[in-house]
Design a protein around this motif. Sequence first.
Motif, PDB file in Angstrom:
ATOM      1  N   ASP A  66       0.706  -0.990   0.078  1.00 30.09           N
ATOM      2  CA  ASP A  66      -0.514   0.466  -0.169  1.00 30.09           C
ATOM      3  C   ASP A  66       0.815   1.577   0.009  1.00 30.09           C
ATOM      4  O   ASP A  66       0.718   2.421  -0.401  1.00 30.09           O
ATOM      5  CB  ASP A  66      -0.928   0.439   1.811  1.00 30.09           C
ATOM      6  N   SER A  67       2.245   1.181   0.565  1.00 27.43           N
ATOM      7  CA  SER A  67       3.322   2.328   0.257  1.00 27.43           C
ATOM      8  C   SER A  67       3.733   2.627  -1.085  1.00 27.43           C
ATOM      9  O   SER A  67       3.595   3.461  -1.296  1.00 27.43           O
ATOM     10  CB  SER A  67       4.122   2.252   1.146  1.00 27.43           C
ATOM     11  N   PHE A  68       3.860   1.984  -1.575  1.00 28.02           N
ATOM     12  CA  PHE A  68       4.221   2.068  -2.997  1.00 28.02           C
ATOM     13  C   PHE A  68       3.243   3.410  -3.404  1.00 28.02           C
ATOM     14  O   PHE A  68       2.168   2.730  -3.383  1.00 28.02           O
ATOM     15  CB  PHE A  68       4.602   0.142  -3.633  1.00 28.02           C
ATOM     16  N   GLU A  69       3.806   3.719  -4.341  1.00 32.64           N
ATOM     17  CA  GLU A  69       3.739   5.068  -5.291  1.00 32.64           C
ATOM     18  C   GLU A  69       3.518   5.237  -6.432  1.00 32.64           C
ATOM     19  O   GLU A  69       3.199   5.565  -6.845  1.00 32.64           O
ATOM     20  CB  GLU A  69       4.510   6.623  -5.294  1.00 32.64           C
ATOM     21  N   GLY A  70       3.910   3.895  -7.165  1.00 33.38           N
ATOM     22  CA  GLY A  70       3.774   3.620  -8.540  1.00 33.38           C
ATOM     23  C   GLY A  70       2.524   2.941  -8.395  1.00 33.38           C
ATOM     24  O   GLY A  70       1.774   2.230  -8.288  1.00 33.38           O
ATOM     25  N   THR A  71       2.787   2.083 -10.382  1.00 32.74           N
ATOM     26  CA  THR A  71       1.831   1.328 -10.826  1.00 32.74           C
ATOM     27  C   THR A  71       1.878  -0.433 -10.260  1.00 32.74           C
ATOM     28  O   THR A  71       2.618  -0.847 -10.656  1.00 32.74           O
ATOM     29  CB  THR A  71       1.205   1.649 -11.832  1.00 32.74           C
ATOM     30  N   PRO A 131       7.782   3.869  -1.163  1.00 36.29           N
ATOM     31  CA  PRO A 131       7.815   4.406  -1.938  1.00 36.29           C
ATOM     32  C   PRO A 131       7.740   4.380  -3.298  1.00 36.29           C
ATOM     33  O   PRO A 131       6.776   4.610  -3.704  1.00 36.29           O
ATOM     34  CB  PRO A 131       7.498   5.205  -0.785  1.00 36.29           C
ATOM     35  N   ALA A 132       9.092   3.879  -2.973  1.00 43.60           N
ATOM     36  CA  ALA A 132       9.508   4.033  -4.273  1.00 43.60           C
ATOM     37  C   ALA A 132      10.575   2.726  -5.132  1.00 43.60           C
ATOM     38  O   ALA A 132      11.203   2.661  -5.719  1.00 43.60           O
ATOM     39  CB  ALA A 132      11.429   4.819  -3.898  1.00 43.60           C
ATOM     40  N   GLY A 133      10.018   1.322  -4.302  1.00 39.90           N
ATOM     41  CA  GLY A 133      10.274   0.797  -5.074  1.00 39.90           C
ATOM     42  C   GLY A 133       9.961  -0.957  -3.732  1.00 39.90           C
ATOM     43  O   GLY A 133       9.282  -0.853  -3.484  1.00 39.90           O
ATOM     44  N   GLU A 145       8.834   2.458 -11.618  1.00 44.88           N
ATOM     45  CA  GLU A 145       7.838   3.212 -11.603  1.00 44.88           C
ATOM     46  C   GLU A 145       6.433   2.556 -11.557  1.00 44.88           C
ATOM     47  O   GLU A 145       5.411   2.729 -11.479  1.00 44.88           O
ATOM     48  CB  GLU A 145       7.642   4.194 -12.806  1.00 44.88           C
ATOM     49  N   LEU A 146       6.426   1.171 -11.963  1.00 43.57           N
ATOM     50  CA  LEU A 146       5.748  -0.427 -12.679  1.00 43.57           C
ATOM     51  C   LEU A 146       6.408  -0.932 -11.944  1.00 43.57           C
ATOM     52  O   LEU A 146       7.133  -2.032 -12.545  1.00 43.57           O
ATOM     53  CB  LEU A 146       5.338  -0.200 -13.979  1.00 43.57           C
ATOM     54  N   VAL A 147       5.152  -1.965 -10.909  1.00 44.70           N
ATOM     55  CA  VAL A 147       5.757  -3.505 -10.739  1.00 44.70           C
ATOM     56  C   VAL A 147       4.541  -4.556 -11.424  1.00 44.70           C
ATOM     57  O   VAL A 147       3.298  -3.898 -11.161  1.00 44.70           O
ATOM     58  CB  VAL A 147       5.250  -3.311  -9.240  1.00 44.70           C
ATOM     59  N   VAL A 148       4.838  -5.248 -12.273  1.00 44.83           N
ATOM     60  CA  VAL A 148       3.883  -6.666 -12.729  1.00 44.83           C
ATOM     61  C   VAL A 148       4.143  -7.760 -12.115  1.00 44.83           C
ATOM     62  O   VAL A 148       5.339  -8.265 -11.643  1.00 44.83           O
ATOM     63  CB  VAL A 148       4.789  -6.551 -14.329  1.00 44.83           C
TER      64      VAL A 148
END
Length: 482
Positions: free
Chosen positions: A152-157, A318-320, A332-335
Amino acid sequence: MRREHLDVLIVGAGLSGIGAAYRLQTQAPSRSYAVLEGRDDLGGTWDLFRYPGIRSDSDMFTLGFPFHPWTAAKAIADGPSILEYLHETAATYGIDKHIRFGRHVVRASWSSADALWTVETNQESYTCSFLYVCTGYYDYDSGYQVAFPGLDSFEGTVVHPQHWPKDLDYTGKRVVVIGSGATAVTLVPAMAPDAAHVTMLQRTPSYVASRPAHDAFSDKLRQLLPEKLAHRLIRTKNVAFSSAVYAAFRKWPAHAAWLLNSTVAKQLPAHIPADPHFTPRYKPWDQRLCLVPDADLFEALRAGTASVVTDEIETFTPAGIRLRSGDELRAELVVTATGLQMVALGKIKLTVDGRPVDPHDTFVYKGMMLSGVPNLAWCIGYTNNSWTLRSDLTSQYVCRLLNHLERTGTSICVPEIDASEYDAPPRPVVDLSSGYIRRAANLLPRQGSYGPWRLRQNYPRDFLSLRYTSLTDGSMRFKQAA
């Protein structure tokens, strides 16, 4: 309200369902049928999955239908091409006119007194004499989601490949693909040309093998011979080769592991060692082998547009992603290519004469029918070979059963098993050690240790068994309606 009756209801309009419809039309033509498809279009898996690079992991000469030759140039085809091929096949043989879209089958109830299934969908209900479930064993509603710490803390998608957004733009972004299976090794090279960088993050590696997307020998045959003859010869050649390789790998796993690992090592850049990144701890074919057409994954690794990290996730930030080793991957994007979920018979709730049927309590007869469940077949394919090889044999066997019932004047066929027919602990019908299969062990039907109750990954043996052996083998009982 009067229910519509059909002799056979096929559930699912994917690769298996379209093949089943063709076999019914040609080998049991007196039977009326309809195909009930829960989605708004045909294609099944090939309509559902839209992630970058989606492709087959089997050659199209065996994944395609034996009655409708694959004519495109690539032997290892992309998803859109396969979907187009399925539409073409359904239209060519008039199968598309029998498909009813938006019909999600919820439950099916068998009556021995009437020798009928009552099948209820989200829209209406039907009766049929035989129910043929061609939904495969993957859950089309959702993939397997891992509850990663700090997500939930991750700021990316974050996206799962099973639900790929149409408008997702990853151009110039740092991407992390979590996973090491077939989906991950497909996504990484497909995304690498447009992303800033793609990292494949895996907890444990999988066996990976390269294969040319074009089959030069097959291309030559198609130039020299008539289309149908060339297709038949290519299909036979590919079946023989894949069956022999699988048998050899299972018989000599240490040699197979050495061959796979040493081949991969030659294709990696110097800064990426084969161990630990491409040296699994299990035996070849304990899990599916990941196919890499034209070595595209290794090309991306050598070009530096992609990398591989073997580690465990401690938490998202937040950044990864922060790893157990203390390293942090910026993204910025995690699949989350963390796998699929398995289900039995499309999650259809079954009852037989008012008794609920738990698929896990049943044994699979000849890889398709459930012990104690009359006039029902479940179509699944091979794990070590093209899906269609097995599904087509199953459909032809179903037609043999239907014709036998008509010829003998009987109305019910049901496989029955007793404890004396298996002498070892039962196993899941899909007998691999992959995580998605272990998670579904309490959901899937089981297989015994020998005879018609064991599902063998052996196409030549199944070809002889399902096409030519007697239907009356002592386990299959033929009856009249009560």
